[in-house]
Design an enzyme around this catalytic site. Structure first.
Site, PDB file in Angstrom:
ATOM      1  N   HIS A  46      -7.078   4.503   2.923  1.00 41.81           N
ATOM      2  CA  HIS A  46      -6.895   3.271   3.785  1.00 41.81           C
ATOM      3  C   HIS A  46      -8.280   2.565   3.749  1.00 41.81           C
ATOM      4  O   HIS A  46      -9.423   3.085   3.012  1.00 41.81           O
ATOM      5  CB  HIS A  46      -6.573   3.857   5.086  1.00 41.81           C
ATOM      6  CG  HIS A  46      -7.511   4.740   5.715  1.00 41.81           C
ATOM      7  ND1 HIS A  46      -7.305   6.245   5.773  1.00 41.81           N
ATOM      8  CD2 HIS A  46      -8.811   4.617   6.424  1.00 41.81           C
ATOM      9  CE1 HIS A  46      -8.337   6.897   6.271  1.00 41.81           C
ATOM     10  NE2 HIS A  46      -9.190   5.877   6.744  1.00 41.81           N
ATOM     11  N   GLU A  97      -7.037   1.628   9.122  1.00 49.41           N
ATOM     12  CA  GLU A  97      -7.206   2.219  10.490  1.00 49.41           C
ATOM     13  C   GLU A  97      -8.042   1.742  11.266  1.00 49.41           C
ATOM     14  O   GLU A  97      -8.684   0.799  10.765  1.00 49.41           O
ATOM     15  CB  GLU A  97      -8.349   3.711  10.079  1.00 49.41           C
ATOM     16  CG  GLU A  97      -8.685   4.477  11.197  1.00 49.41           C
ATOM     17  CD  GLU A  97      -9.703   5.584  10.742  1.00 49.41           C
ATOM     18  OE1 GLU A  97      -9.835   5.686   9.514  1.00 49.41           O
ATOM     19  OE2 GLU A  97      -9.846   6.506  11.692  1.00 49.41           O
ATOM     20  N   GLU A 134     -12.042  -7.295  -1.436  1.00 48.47           N
ATOM     21  CA  GLU A 134     -11.584  -8.042  -2.669  1.00 48.47           C
ATOM     22  C   GLU A 134     -10.076  -7.945  -2.610  1.00 48.47           C
ATOM     23  O   GLU A 134      -9.485  -6.958  -2.551  1.00 48.47           O
ATOM     24  CB  GLU A 134     -12.298  -7.862  -3.869  1.00 48.47           C
ATOM     25  CG  GLU A 134     -11.781  -8.619  -5.107  1.00 48.47           C
ATOM     26  CD  GLU A 134     -12.391  -8.007  -6.340  1.00 48.47           C
ATOM     27  OE1 GLU A 134     -13.037  -6.990  -6.355  1.00 48.47           O
ATOM     28  OE2 GLU A 134     -12.156  -8.564  -7.317  1.00 48.47           O
ATOM     29  N   HIS A 181     -17.850  -4.050  -2.030  1.00 48.64           N
ATOM     30  CA  HIS A 181     -16.636  -4.337  -1.643  1.00 48.64           C
ATOM     31  C   HIS A 181     -15.700  -3.180  -2.085  1.00 48.64           C
ATOM     32  O   HIS A 181     -16.066  -2.385  -2.937  1.00 48.64           O
ATOM     33  CB  HIS A 181     -16.079  -5.775  -2.144  1.00 48.64           C
ATOM     34  CG  HIS A 181     -15.969  -5.628  -3.693  1.00 48.64           C
ATOM     35  ND1 HIS A 181     -16.927  -6.542  -4.373  1.00 48.64           N
ATOM     36  CD2 HIS A 181     -15.121  -5.401  -4.625  1.00 48.64           C
ATOM     37  CE1 HIS A 181     -16.664  -6.444  -5.963  1.00 48.64           C
ATOM     38  NE2 HIS A 181     -15.474  -5.650  -5.837  1.00 48.64           N
ATOM     39  N   ASN A 202      -2.288 -11.031  -9.210  1.00 48.86           N
ATOM     40  CA  ASN A 202      -2.128 -11.460 -10.523  1.00 48.86           C
ATOM     41  C   ASN A 202      -0.884 -12.587 -10.437  1.00 48.86           C
ATOM     42  O   ASN A 202       0.155 -12.014  -9.975  1.00 48.86           O
ATOM     43  CB  ASN A 202      -1.588  -9.999 -11.192  1.00 48.86           C
ATOM     44  CG  ASN A 202      -2.714  -9.064 -11.339  1.00 48.86           C
ATOM     45  OD1 ASN A 202      -3.663  -9.485 -12.072  1.00 48.86           O
ATOM     46  ND2 ASN A 202      -2.554  -7.896 -10.825  1.00 48.86           N
ATOM     47  N   ARG A 238      -5.059  -4.844  -4.977  1.00 50.13           N
ATOM     48  CA  ARG A 238      -4.177  -5.898  -5.401  1.00 50.13           C
ATOM     49  C   ARG A 238      -3.221  -6.346  -4.423  1.00 50.13           C
ATOM     50  O   ARG A 238      -2.536  -5.592  -3.415  1.00 50.13           O
ATOM     51  CB  ARG A 238      -3.485  -5.159  -6.511  1.00 50.13           C
ATOM     52  CG  ARG A 238      -4.127  -5.014  -7.692  1.00 50.13           C
ATOM     53  CD  ARG A 238      -3.552  -4.262  -8.710  1.00 50.13           C
ATOM     54  NE  ARG A 238      -4.396  -3.950  -9.943  1.00 50.13           N
ATOM     55  CZ  ARG A 238      -5.035  -2.787 -10.092  1.00 50.13           C
ATOM     56  NH1 ARG A 238      -4.680  -2.000  -8.926  1.00 50.13           N
ATOM     57  NH2 ARG A 238      -5.726  -2.509 -11.346  1.00 50.13           N
TER      58      ARG A 238
END
Lengths: 177, 177
Positions: free
Chosen positions: B119, B165, B92, B25, B96, B29
């Protein structure tokens, strides 16, 4: 919407408009392709599936992955490019020509401020053996598997400073439960 | 070393130490999981394969992918976590807790300075249909397929500003040759 009994905020059920969409690659800029390619091919066992050079714009792209066999990768360069863009889970390294000659040049890892991108993650069949392999290759650790609150999760740095998580799938039963 | 007749600086031939390594993965964030999950599930057709909440450290992780069928995803949460970490090409998203309530809060996309991450890229079966789908969902374009020097390559922004992309594999014969 529910998928496997779990509810999450905002989630929609996919429609036919997105059939066949797949996450092909993640792109990271690297300072020196010779150093970065040595790292990802030797330490993480990746192969360079395709390289594209853009002379006018002075950059090169390297697409790396873990093909099951050499035979599945087409020999013809055009066919190989199309095949590469149909794969899942590749790493694209972008080299802007000349950065390797600038002593003070470095890319931003996304974990120092300003934050954004966090890491890429490899799963490995044997985490303990992987840690020994990283030590044998002088890889810089951020966190070993027995350190910190998240056991069985390793973080190392790549040669540009990007963070790489390393996990063994069957040890990840339910770290957050 | 040569792979399919191509020579690249620094490349080593993988050894048995890295057998079974795979790129599981990429972590980004996100400010507001409700907004980000709506975007990636509706616009890119992803499913939330597993969510992990870390109350003490006040963050949640969402692992998204494109499973072939619902049936291949284990029902048991522990089994599903192990299955998720054995997959290829997942996204992923890290939340927070509390960032969604801060009006001026934003993550860094890696393309403005300081640069690093560039990207993620999805391949799609029909690039023209995908562009129409993005328009129907008010997705912000950076570049359409008929703009710029790289034809048949689309760039859009996700809801946190990260670049995505989008390509159609069989149109990518050899853009750099």
């Amino acid at each position: 919407m529910s998928f496997k009994g779990e509810q999450h905020p905002g989630v929609k059920t996919p429609t036919a408009h997105t059939d066949g969409f797949r996450l092909n690659h993640t792109m990271l800029r690297v300072k020196d392709p010779e150093v970065a390619l040595a790292f990802y091919t030797r330490v993480f066992g990746m192969r360079v599936l395709r390289r594209l050079d853009f002379e006018e714009m002075r950059f090169s792209l390297y697409f790396l992955g873990h093909p099951e066999t050499d035979e599945q990768v087409p020999d013809d360069q055009g066919e190989r490019t199309a095949w590469t863009f149909g794969q899942l889970g590749l790493l694209e390294l972008t080299h802007n020509w000349g950065t390797e000659d600038k002593a003070d040049f470095a890319y931003h890892d996304g974990n120092a401020e300003p934050q954004g991108f966090g890491h890429i993650c490899f799963s490995v069949p044997d985490l303990e053996a992987a840690e020994a392999w990283f030590d044998a290759n002088q890889v810089e650790f951020i966190k070993r598997s027995d350190q910190g609150k998240m056991k069985n999760v390793v973080f190392v740095k790549d040669v540009d400073g990007y963070w790489i998580e390393v996990v063994q799938a069957d040890l990840m039963a339910a770290p957050g439960d």
